[in-house]
Motif scaffolding. Sequence first.
Motif, PDB file in Angstrom:
ATOM      1  N   TRP A  86       0.834  -1.217   0.000  1.00 21.30           N
ATOM      2  CA  TRP A  86       0.000   0.000   0.000  1.00 21.30           C
ATOM      3  C   TRP A  86       0.867   1.265   0.000  1.00 21.30           C
ATOM      4  N   THR A  87       1.963   1.225   0.754  1.00 19.76           N
ATOM      5  CA  THR A  87       2.808   2.435   0.869  1.00 19.76           C
ATOM      6  C   THR A  87       3.381   2.867  -0.482  1.00 19.76           C
ATOM      7  N   GLU A  88       3.359   1.956  -1.449  1.00 17.93           N
ATOM      8  CA  GLU A  88       3.911   2.303  -2.768  1.00 17.93           C
ATOM      9  C   GLU A  88       2.867   2.899  -3.701  1.00 17.93           C
ATOM     10  N   THR A  89       1.607   2.845  -3.293  1.00 20.49           N
ATOM     11  CA  THR A  89       0.544   3.323  -4.186  1.00 20.49           C
ATOM     12  C   THR A  89       0.370   4.831  -4.070  1.00 20.49           C
ATOM     13  N   ARG A  90      -0.356   5.380  -5.022  1.00 22.17           N
ATOM     14  CA  ARG A  90      -0.592   6.819  -5.110  1.00 22.17           C
ATOM     15  C   ARG A  90      -1.530   7.282  -3.992  1.00 22.17           C
ATOM     16  N   THR A  91      -1.220   8.441  -3.417  1.00 17.20           N
ATOM     17  CA  THR A  91      -2.021   9.038  -2.345  1.00 17.20           C
ATOM     18  C   THR A  91      -3.182   9.843  -2.921  1.00 17.20           C
ATOM     19  N   GLN A  92      -4.352   9.696  -2.320  1.00 14.66           N
ATOM     20  CA  GLN A  92      -5.520  10.493  -2.735  1.00 14.66           C
ATOM     21  C   GLN A  92      -5.315  11.966  -2.399  1.00 14.66           C
TER      22      GLN A  92
END
Lengths: 210, 210
Positions: A86-92
């Motif tokens: 999750w930490t690698e995914t794009r932030t909303q």
Amino acid sequence: MAPKMTTSSYAVLALLDLKPWTGYELTQQAQRSLRYAWPKSARLLYSEPKKLVERGYATTYKEQSGNRSRNVYEITSEGRIALEEWTETRTQPPRMELEALLRLLFADHGSIEDLYRALDELEADIGEHHQAIVDLMASYLDGGHPFPHRTHLSVLFATFQIDMFKTIERWIEFARDEIAEWETTKDLGMTARTETLTRLLANDQTPLSD
Amino acid sequence: MAPKMTTSSYAVLALLDLKPWTGYELTQQAQRSLRYAWPKSARLLYSEPKKLVERGYATTYKEQSGNRSRNVYEITSEGRIALEEWTETRTQPPRMELEALLRLLFADHGSIEDLYRALDELEADIGEHHQAIVDLMASYLDGGHPFPHRTHLSVLFATFQIDMFKTIERWIEFARDEIAEWETTKDLGMTARTETLTRLLANDQTPLSD
DNA sequence: TTGACTTTACTGCATCGTGCAGTATATGGT
DNA sequence: ACCATATACTGCACGATGCAGTAAAGTCAA
């Protein structure tokens, strides 16, 4: 079909990584610590861990105490892997609902008193949160953090909150002074004061922050 | 049964009081002006005026231009009364969703790079909004406000926005400096720097705002 | 010790709000 | 003439919230 992982799912999963919690404890903890970054209803906080179990990211068991049972949830190793991913995914992008500001924008439908009241209510809400965070910091110095190894993260987060609350409180003061110069909420348009202010803002300056 | 009036209903009703709009125009206008106080989806902005018509707070007619039709909505006198009554009601508390802050709180599940990236993404989003508002202020000085009699309200609102954006941007800088001192996101706990910071916060001060 | 009130510990349901896909016309540029 | 983009929506699935309802455990006072 495995339920979809939302940001709220990961928030709950991250809490489960700290220690096992019951559904009720999750709702309480989310109120206390997550509320300022990710405000979610108690109802949702009861549903999310069930989805995590379905996904294999958590396990659950019923704890009996007398005639009463409660659901305890625990993270699995698959859950820990999912968290790391999750930490690698794009932030909303951020999203701020401030009804008080909406009421300012449309203040010309009501009286000056209505506008003052909207500001008072905003001030009261912010003041409550502000005090809660300051108290929390005092408790870190006093009794310590419930998860001591995470203190560096909580405190950097708290810096943001207090900074933000102070900014809002200072703006409320400024807004009150400004409104005190009005005899009505309606049709003032570009007054001399407003023009000065607009020039400042167009230059990316504000009467407060510089 | 008459549909329930939500804050979003009143937001649309307030826009309709400025002039008649088509559904599409409402979605555009809400993106431009309301987004920062009351961010709502285009889908909702298409539905709200229909509810207002059902309630008798607006009327609608189809405007034909060639082979194409669009729905135009206009406020009624009942709608204007409802708006005035709204200003007397209680304001909802603020609600801020900042996923970047959630990722900071749980940064120990990822790398320092992940955390920097979350901050970069927040900075980019805020920077965009910040620039848009500064440009809007320049346009008020230049071409003027689309509804000149409401300039005093828009500019006071913009003061809040710019103030807030600057605060967030300054905090991001501070957070980056702080994180630069870490070699890992995990288990640092109460370092000397963090303790100094905690003392400051427990005293209701921050390294930025005072 | 009984009764009243609060806290703990949830679940079901109606409704609200969002995202996305789909439909179709109009417009501007190459 | 063609393609991209803007205009102008609607339907639907699903996510999220609020509220009512259920029920046991704790707590304090008459």
